[in-house]
Design a protein around this motif. Structure first.
Motif, PDB file in Angstrom:
ATOM      1  N   UNK A 241       0.979  -1.212  -0.153  1.00 50.39           N
ATOM      2  CA  UNK A 241       0.067  -0.026   0.273  1.00 50.39           C
ATOM      3  C   UNK A 241       0.908   1.180  -0.068  1.00 50.39           C
ATOM      4  N   UNK A 242       0.421   2.412  -0.328  1.00 54.34           N
ATOM      5  CA  UNK A 242       1.473   3.455  -0.367  1.00 54.34           C
ATOM      6  C   UNK A 242       1.908   3.889   1.110  1.00 54.34           C
ATOM      7  N   UNK A 243       2.896   4.506   1.304  1.00 60.96           N
ATOM      8  CA  UNK A 243       3.557   5.101   2.447  1.00 60.96           C
ATOM      9  C   UNK A 243       2.532   6.254   3.094  1.00 60.96           C
ATOM     10  N   UNK A 244       2.293   6.051   4.375  1.00 58.55           N
ATOM     11  CA  UNK A 244       1.448   6.965   4.696  1.00 58.55           C
ATOM     12  C   UNK A 244       1.636   8.527   4.202  1.00 58.55           C
ATOM     13  N   UNK A 245       2.883   8.971   4.593  1.00 55.10           N
ATOM     14  CA  UNK A 245       3.111  10.464   4.279  1.00 55.10           C
ATOM     15  C   UNK A 245       4.657  10.761   4.071  1.00 55.10           C
ATOM     16  N   UNK A 246       5.026  11.832   3.553  1.00 47.56           N
ATOM     17  CA  UNK A 246       6.586  12.287   3.389  1.00 47.56           C
ATOM     18  C   UNK A 246       6.419  13.774   3.938  1.00 47.56           C
ATOM     19  N   UNK A 247       7.163  14.169   4.740  1.00 47.75           N
ATOM     20  CA  UNK A 247       7.242  15.540   5.155  1.00 47.75           C
ATOM     21  C   UNK A 247       8.711  15.908   4.988  1.00 47.75           C
ATOM     22  N   UNK A 248       8.765  17.031   4.039  1.00 45.81           N
ATOM     23  CA  UNK A 248      10.172  17.532   3.354  1.00 45.81           C
ATOM     24  C   UNK A 248      10.166  19.110   4.234  1.00 45.81           C
ATOM     25  N   UNK A 249      11.312  19.276   5.072  1.00 44.53           N
ATOM     26  CA  UNK A 249      11.649  20.409   5.532  1.00 44.53           C
ATOM     27  C   UNK A 249      12.724  21.041   4.722  1.00 44.53           C
ATOM     28  N   UNK A 250      12.517  22.255   4.050  1.00 42.43           N
ATOM     29  CA  UNK A 250      13.464  22.614   3.410  1.00 42.43           C
ATOM     30  C   UNK A 250      14.310  21.845   2.515  1.00 42.43           C
ATOM     31  N   UNK A 251      13.745  21.253   1.514  1.00 43.53           N
ATOM     32  CA  UNK A 251      14.439  20.461   0.645  1.00 43.53           C
ATOM     33  C   UNK A 251      15.471  20.934  -0.053  1.00 43.53           C
ATOM     34  N   UNK A 252      16.709  20.386  -0.162  1.00 42.28           N
ATOM     35  CA  UNK A 252      17.670  20.687  -1.194  1.00 42.28           C
ATOM     36  C   UNK A 252      17.536  19.999  -2.404  1.00 42.28           C
ATOM     37  N   UNK A 253      16.468  20.725  -3.240  1.00 42.72           N
ATOM     38  CA  UNK A 253      15.947  20.354  -4.397  1.00 42.72           C
ATOM     39  C   UNK A 253      16.948  20.598  -5.631  1.00 42.72           C
ATOM     40  N   UNK A 254      17.787  21.679  -5.447  1.00 43.74           N
ATOM     41  CA  UNK A 254      19.002  21.993  -6.586  1.00 43.74           C
ATOM     42  C   UNK A 254      20.244  22.189  -5.744  1.00 43.74           C
ATOM     43  N   UNK A 255      21.283  21.476  -6.442  1.00 43.33           N
ATOM     44  CA  UNK A 255      22.547  21.525  -5.786  1.00 43.33           C
ATOM     45  C   UNK A 255      23.422  22.269  -6.834  1.00 43.33           C
ATOM     46  N   UNK A 256      22.680  22.894  -7.780  1.00 44.77           N
ATOM     47  CA  UNK A 256      23.632  23.654  -8.804  1.00 44.77           C
ATOM     48  C   UNK A 256      22.995  24.964  -9.141  1.00 44.77           C
ATOM     49  N   UNK A 257      22.133  25.289  -8.451  1.00 42.40           N
ATOM     50  CA  UNK A 257      21.150  26.706  -8.939  1.00 42.40           C
ATOM     51  C   UNK A 257      22.245  27.901  -8.515  1.00 42.40           C
ATOM     52  N   UNK A 258      21.671  28.955  -9.048  1.00 45.92           N
ATOM     53  CA  UNK A 258      22.118  30.217  -8.880  1.00 45.92           C
ATOM     54  C   UNK A 258      21.026  31.304  -9.310  1.00 45.92           C
ATOM     55  N   UNK A 259      21.048  32.437  -8.548  1.00 48.00           N
ATOM     56  CA  UNK A 259      20.093  33.447  -8.802  1.00 48.00           C
ATOM     57  C   UNK A 259      19.028  33.472  -8.047  1.00 48.00           C
ATOM     58  N   UNK A 260      17.920  34.380  -8.024  1.00 46.01           N
ATOM     59  CA  UNK A 260      16.753  34.340  -7.441  1.00 46.01           C
ATOM     60  C   UNK A 260      17.205  34.556  -5.968  1.00 46.01           C
ATOM     61  N   UNK A 261      16.353  33.619  -5.310  1.00 41.35           N
ATOM     62  CA  UNK A 261      16.316  33.857  -3.701  1.00 41.35           C
ATOM     63  C   UNK A 261      17.901  33.318  -3.204  1.00 41.35           C
ATOM     64  N   UNK A 262      18.449  32.527  -4.056  1.00 38.72           N
ATOM     65  CA  UNK A 262      19.974  32.210  -3.718  1.00 38.72           C
ATOM     66  C   UNK A 262      20.751  33.525  -3.494  1.00 38.72           C
ATOM     67  N   UNK A 263      20.379  34.632  -4.391  1.00 39.72           N
ATOM     68  CA  UNK A 263      21.439  36.083  -4.117  1.00 39.72           C
ATOM     69  C   UNK A 263      20.398  36.787  -3.084  1.00 39.72           C
ATOM     70  N   UNK A 264      18.946  36.871  -3.231  1.00 37.26           N
ATOM     71  CA  UNK A 264      18.251  37.884  -2.407  1.00 37.26           C
ATOM     72  C   UNK A 264      18.415  37.532  -0.997  1.00 37.26           C
TER      73      UNK A 264
END
Length: 385
Positions: A241-264
């Protein structure tokens, strides 16, 4: 929440002192003697000046002005630590998750509860080992540094809060291998091994909730990606059956990003842009482009998580609106929420990276606005099972 220093803070200081004085060339994290001297000088001489200046200017800061003086100092201390020390220096000072966990348990006057799963994979239990309801926790730290002791404080308190909400649950911390001792997809393989083990002990998927912060949330996304798109070389997972839930706190979704909030948000967050970029380069080294969607969710195609509902019943994603990763987290969360009616994103006003944890470092009298939301969400998930 209790004020003042706990026994676990004192144990951490003792562990820090031992690492500084008794380090040997054979242990995990082996910076040069020059790097060790630089780390000590930076922490003892430079850091106090930075902390004092930060505290004096905090009333004029757009984020710090709303924090207690303890949070201002704790957030800046963490920022300084990650900005001025490289991975080897941090590993040398902090040790590994086993050392942190055993010291934390010692501070509680408890014996460690450890399941050895083989292949350098272990589960560290906070509270009692259980087979009815289990939170499987993947700790953060950029796959480079261990679980900080105050993360364990947060999850211990979470179990207490679940009891207040009528739910008894256990929490198992996955002790996975850190970079550079092992690279992707080793950590994913260890996560799969952990879930298989829990199921083999009698825990049903609908009674399991996976949680992770930062790199740990990245690992949770890797895990869910593998459920949907099995990665060659990693054992497949067959769920009743499906896993009941997944909680993601501040997930590191991009290891190579730049710009946007990474700067601001570079001057507002507890982890800066240059630090994130340096960590990302270390973790991504040698990973082929074909596997990048697993470890960088932002690089996955828009339909990548379209069938997520079939393997995970509920998803909660939280982020701080003052953290560097904010914009990239929003992009990935929007994709997940678009195709999964049981998924939601909650933004923490003036929150920083992994914000809920830092209230437990400083023993704030009152937790932040997002923390009760996390507790309510976890409790609701278990009550559905």
């Amino acid at each position: 929440m209790r004020r003042g220093w706990s026994s676990n803070h004192l144990v951490f200081i003792s562990l820090f002192s031992c690492k500084m004085s008794l380090s040997s060339p054979n242990q995990f994290g082996n910076p040069s003697w020059a790097e060790r001297a630089t780390a000590i000088a930076s922490l003892l001489l430079h850091m106090p000046l930075v902390l004092i200046w930060t505290l004096l200017t905090s009333p004029f800061h757009p984020v710090n002005a709303y924090k207690s003086w303890k949070r201002v100092l704790a957030d800046k201390l963490f920022h300084f630590f990650t900005k001025h020390l490289n991975a080897a220096q941090m590993q040398w000072i902090l040790g590994d998750t086993y050392q942190v966990y055993t010291a934390w348990m010692k501070g509680k006057g408890l014996s460690p509860v450890i399941d050895d799963l083989g292949e350098n994979t272990r589960l560290f239990w906070i509270g009692k080992r259980r087979t009815d309801r289990v939170i499987l926790y993947f700790h953060g730290g950029a796959f480079l540094i261990p679980m900080p002791f105050f993360f364990a404080d947060f999850w211990e308190h979470t179990l207490t809060q679940l009891q207040h909400r009528g739910v008894d649950a256990g929490l198992a911390v996955l002790n996975y291998t850190l970079v550079p001792s092992a690279a992707f997809p080793t950590q994913l393989r260890q996560a799969v091994r952990a879930l298989d083990y829990l199921i083999s002990t009698g825990v049903r998927p609908e009674n399991i909730q996976i949680t992770g912060d930062s790199a740990g949330a990245n690992l949770a996304l890797q895990f869910m990606s593998h459920l949907l798109h099995p990665l060659n070389g990693i054992p497949k997972i067959r769920l009743s059956s499906p896993i009941r839930g997944a909680y993601l706190m501040s997930p590191w979704v991009s290891l190579s990003g730049e710009g946007g909030s990474l700067v601001s948000e570079n001057d507002n967050d507890v982890v800066g842009t240059k630090c994130l970029a340096a960590w990302g380069r270390q973790v991504l080294a040698g990973i082929p482009d074909s596997q990048r969607p697993y470890i960088e969710a932002i690089k996955a195609s828009k339909p990548w998580f379209s069938n997520l509902k079939t393997v995970v019943d509920r998803v909660l994603i939280t982020a701080g609106d003052a953290e560097c990763l904010r914009d990239e987290i929003v992009i990935v969360a929007d994709r997940i929420c678009r195709d999964h009616e049981g998924a939601q994103l909650v933004m923490h006003k003036r929150g920083v990276h992994d914000d809920p944890y830092f209230d437990f470092l400083t023993r704030e009298a009152k937790v932040g606005e997002i923390t009760p939301i996390i507790w309510d969400w976890l409790a609701a998930g278990f009550k559905q099972s």
